[in-house]
Design a protein around this motif. Sequence first.
Motif, PDB file in Angstrom:
ATOM      1  N   SER A  47       7.165 -31.946  38.973  1.00  0.00           N
ATOM      2  CA  SER A  47       7.574 -31.874  37.577  1.00  0.00           C
ATOM      3  C   SER A  47       6.465 -32.549  36.778  1.00  0.00           C
ATOM      4  CB  SER A  47       8.908 -32.612  37.385  1.00  0.00           C
ATOM      5  OG  SER A  47       9.237 -32.675  36.024  1.00  0.00           O
ATOM      6  N   VAL A  48       5.890 -31.824  35.824  1.00  0.00           N
ATOM      7  CA  VAL A  48       4.710 -32.307  35.112  1.00  0.00           C
ATOM      8  C   VAL A  48       5.005 -32.416  33.621  1.00  0.00           C
ATOM      9  CG1 VAL A  48       2.274 -31.845  34.620  1.00  0.00           C
ATOM     10  CG2 VAL A  48       3.238 -31.205  36.831  1.00  0.00           C
ATOM     11  N   LYS A  49       4.688 -33.567  33.061  1.00  0.00           N
ATOM     12  CA  LYS A  49       4.827 -33.788  31.625  1.00  0.00           C
ATOM     13  C   LYS A  49       3.446 -33.612  30.990  1.00  0.00           C
ATOM     14  CE  LYS A  49       6.561 -37.157  28.358  1.00  0.00           C
ATOM     15  NZ  LYS A  49       7.149 -38.486  28.183  1.00  0.00           N
ATOM     16  N   GLY A  50       3.389 -32.865  29.904  1.00  0.00           N
ATOM     17  CA  GLY A  50       2.117 -32.638  29.233  1.00  0.00           C
ATOM     18  C   GLY A  50       1.501 -31.290  29.546  1.00  0.00           C
ATOM     19  N   LEU A  51       2.267 -30.440  30.185  1.00  0.00           N
ATOM     20  CA  LEU A  51       1.828 -29.088  30.519  1.00  0.00           C
ATOM     21  C   LEU A  51       2.825 -28.146  29.873  1.00  0.00           C
ATOM     22  CD1 LEU A  51      -0.206 -27.538  32.373  1.00  0.00           C
ATOM     23  CD2 LEU A  51       1.562 -27.591  34.120  1.00  0.00           C
ATOM     24  N   SER A  87       1.117 -16.322  27.137  1.00  0.00           N
ATOM     25  CA  SER A  87       0.388 -16.167  28.394  1.00  0.00           C
ATOM     26  C   SER A  87      -0.652 -17.265  28.594  1.00  0.00           C
ATOM     27  CB  SER A  87      -0.298 -14.800  28.426  1.00  0.00           C
ATOM     28  OG  SER A  87      -1.227 -14.710  27.370  1.00  0.00           O
ATOM     29  N   LYS A  88      -0.605 -18.310  27.760  1.00  0.00           N
ATOM     30  CA  LYS A  88      -1.569 -19.404  27.867  1.00  0.00           C
ATOM     31  C   LYS A  88      -0.899 -20.655  28.425  1.00  0.00           C
ATOM     32  CE  LYS A  88      -4.391 -17.809  24.082  1.00  0.00           C
ATOM     33  NZ  LYS A  88      -4.980 -18.093  22.781  1.00  0.00           N
ATOM     34  N   LEU A  89      -1.631 -21.360  29.265  1.00  0.00           N
ATOM     35  CA  LEU A  89      -1.191 -22.636  29.810  1.00  0.00           C
ATOM     36  C   LEU A  89      -1.897 -23.724  29.012  1.00  0.00           C
ATOM     37  CD1 LEU A  89       0.544 -23.821  32.074  1.00  0.00           C
ATOM     38  CD2 LEU A  89      -1.485 -23.814  33.516  1.00  0.00           C
ATOM     39  N   VAL A  90      -1.110 -24.573  28.341  1.00  0.00           N
ATOM     40  CA  VAL A  90      -1.663 -25.607  27.472  1.00  0.00           C
ATOM     41  C   VAL A  90      -1.519 -26.962  28.158  1.00  0.00           C
ATOM     42  CG1 VAL A  90      -1.490 -26.704  25.209  1.00  0.00           C
ATOM     43  CG2 VAL A  90      -1.037 -24.264  25.440  1.00  0.00           C
ATOM     44  N   ILE A  91      -2.622 -27.694  28.259  1.00  0.00           N
ATOM     45  CA  ILE A  91      -2.636 -29.004  28.895  1.00  0.00           C
ATOM     46  C   ILE A  91      -2.926 -30.051  27.821  1.00  0.00           C
ATOM     47  CG2 ILE A  91      -3.756 -30.449  30.627  1.00  0.00           C
ATOM     48  CD1 ILE A  91      -4.568 -27.819  32.044  1.00  0.00           C
ATOM     49  N   SER A  92      -2.011 -31.010  27.677  1.00  0.00           N
ATOM     50  CA  SER A  92      -2.223 -32.068  26.692  1.00  0.00           C
ATOM     51  C   SER A  92      -3.046 -33.196  27.307  1.00  0.00           C
ATOM     52  CB  SER A  92      -0.879 -32.616  26.192  1.00  0.00           C
ATOM     53  OG  SER A  92      -0.269 -33.406  27.191  1.00  0.00           O
ATOM     54  N   GLU A  93      -3.502 -34.107  26.459  1.00  0.00           N
ATOM     55  CA  GLU A  93      -4.322 -35.221  26.934  1.00  0.00           C
ATOM     56  C   GLU A  93      -3.518 -36.191  27.791  1.00  0.00           C
ATOM     57  OE1 GLU A  93      -6.377 -37.124  23.728  1.00  0.00           O
ATOM     58  OE2 GLU A  93      -7.070 -35.222  22.913  1.00  0.00           O
ATOM     59  N   THR A  94      -2.215 -36.184  27.647  1.00  0.00           N
ATOM     60  CA  THR A  94      -1.362 -37.131  28.374  1.00  0.00           C
ATOM     61  C   THR A  94      -0.681 -36.461  29.562  1.00  0.00           C
ATOM     62  OG1 THR A  94       0.471 -36.645  26.878  1.00  0.00           O
ATOM     63  CG2 THR A  94      -0.922 -38.519  26.321  1.00  0.00           C
ATOM     64  N   LEU A  95      -1.401 -35.631  30.278  1.00  0.00           N
ATOM     65  CA  LEU A  95      -0.862 -34.934  31.443  1.00  0.00           C
ATOM     66  C   LEU A  95      -0.437 -35.961  32.494  1.00  0.00           C
ATOM     67  CD1 LEU A  95      -0.392 -32.133  32.746  1.00  0.00           C
ATOM     68  CD2 LEU A  95      -2.638 -32.393  33.791  1.00  0.00           C
TER      69      LEU A  95
END
Length: 82
Positions: free
Chosen positions: A57-61, A66-74
């Motif tokens: 389980s990932v926070k910040g994703l 159709s785009k996967l967005v990754i935040s700085e606080t992954l």
Amino acid sequence: MIVLKISNASELVAAKLGKFLESLTPDGLDQATVEDILLKELIKNLASEGLKGEVASVKGLDLEGSKLVISETLQVRRHQSF
């Protein structure tokens, strides 16, 4: 790799626990609770079929179309091998 986005965690918690209790819990807690329950059941079902792997389980994703967005606080919130 499979990505699964749960978009109705608050509604699910409200349906299961009632609107009053749902209003007392923050949306982040709802999301985390639903993810924990889902991961537990997913692992149980996949392992019973003989599959081996890992689930997290990932926070910040986030999935936006159709785009996967990754935040700085992954952050990996929960990880388990099965």
